[in-house]
Design a protein around this motif. Structure first.
Motif, PDB file in Angstrom:
ATOM      1  N   GLN A  17      -5.021  -2.936   4.757  1.00 22.90           N
ATOM      2  CA  GLN A  17      -5.358  -3.841   3.656  1.00 22.90           C
ATOM      3  C   GLN A  17      -6.042  -3.119   2.500  1.00 22.90           C
ATOM      4  O   GLN A  17      -6.186  -3.680   1.410  1.00 22.90           O
ATOM      5  N   PHE A 144      11.282  -5.927   2.011  1.00 23.80           N
ATOM      6  CA  PHE A 144      10.104  -6.790   2.034  1.00 23.80           C
ATOM      7  C   PHE A 144       9.787  -7.304   3.436  1.00 23.80           C
ATOM      8  O   PHE A 144       8.627  -7.557   3.755  1.00 23.80           O
ATOM      9  N   ASN A 145      10.795  -7.429   4.283  1.00 21.01           N
ATOM     10  CA  ASN A 145      10.506  -7.822   5.661  1.00 21.01           C
ATOM     11  C   ASN A 145       9.802  -6.690   6.403  1.00 21.01           C
ATOM     12  O   ASN A 145       8.850  -6.924   7.152  1.00 21.01           O
ATOM     13  N   SER A 148       6.252  -6.506   5.260  1.00 18.29           N
ATOM     14  CA  SER A 148       5.478  -7.603   5.838  1.00 18.29           C
ATOM     15  C   SER A 148       5.177  -7.357   7.312  1.00 18.29           C
ATOM     16  O   SER A 148       4.047  -7.534   7.770  1.00 18.29           O
ATOM     17  N   GLU A 149       6.179  -6.928   8.061  1.00 16.58           N
ATOM     18  CA  GLU A 149       6.022  -6.710   9.502  1.00 16.58           C
ATOM     19  C   GLU A 149       5.068  -5.552   9.805  1.00 16.58           C
ATOM     20  O   GLU A 149       4.288  -5.611  10.759  1.00 16.58           O
ATOM     21  N   GLY A 151       2.830  -4.323   7.613  1.00 14.85           N
ATOM     22  CA  GLY A 151       1.582  -4.435   6.861  1.00 14.85           C
ATOM     23  C   GLY A 151       1.378  -3.282   5.899  1.00 14.85           C
ATOM     24  O   GLY A 151       0.275  -2.746   5.772  1.00 14.85           O
TER      25      GLY A 151
END
Length: 209
Positions: A17, A144-145, A148-149, A151
């Motif tokens: 993050q 984008f998947n 997302s998966e 991170g």
């Protein structure tokens, strides 16, 4: 709480993050940052938000930011992180199976072990190859998947695409085992004398061959 001040506490973010935190922090200050510079800051500063904020403020105070863009060069010169020899670049070299570059970086690490501890390198390699294993298992490998998966920033998806071509699912499983073994040896398990720099050289050789 002291009368003279306010104590602010916040939960630490996960490592994946931090890039978004840095980007958002700079956006508030109407600044942008190169992806490579984000990687350098993330590796060097970890998830200590106060330290990240302080270092960003130092960069701004330096008065050397041009065109509202924080570059890898600026980070290197003002924070002291090598833009060529760091874990971010090592992972990139391994992803594309660049043997010479990987070995040069590892050699540099061996000469600067106080600034680049083996425990940090092992952690970063473990995270990358664990993510790569996850990537291999994904049915939907759209940018984008994947981002997302795993991170991660969509910009880094291409590195996993390249790495997946260089390391099969079975090879990645073996690599993760090698990383775990190196971690154990670095902590003294079944290892009485091998230095960290030699443990890393051995690990990188196993990964690349």
């Amino acid at each position: 709480m002291a009368k003279s001040g306010i104590v602010f506490e916040s939960k630490k973010l996960y490592d994946n993050q931090i890039p978004n935190f840095i980007t958002s922090l700079l956006k508030e200050k109407q600044l942008q940052i190169e992806v490579k510079a984000i990687g350098m800051l993330t590796e060097f500063l970890g998830n200590d938000l106060e330290r990240i904020t302080n270092e960003v403020d130092k960069l701004i105070a330096s008065g050397k930011i041009k065109n509202n863009m924080i570059t890898a060069d600026l980070v290197e010169k003002n924070i002291g992180i090598s833009k060529e020899y760091n874990n971010f670049e090592l992972v990139n070299a391994l992803a594309y199976r660049q043997i010479l570059k990987s070995n040069r970086i590892v050699e540099y690490f061996g000469q600067n072990k106080k600034n680049i501890p083996l425990v940090l390198t092992i952690s970063i390699l473990f995270n990358f190859f664990t993510n790569l294993l996850h990537y291999h298992r994904l049915a939907d490998k759209s940018q984008f998947n994947v981002a997302s998966e795993l991170g991660i920033n969509p910009f880094f998806v291409k590195d996993y695409v390249a790495a997946a071509k260089n390391y099969s699912f079975a090879k990645v499983v073996t690599i993760i085992g090698d990383i775990r073994e190196t971690d154990a040896k670095s902590k003294g398990f079944r290892n009485a004398s091998t230095e960290d720099k030699d443990l890393l050289k051995e690990l990188i050789f196993k990964i690349l061959h």
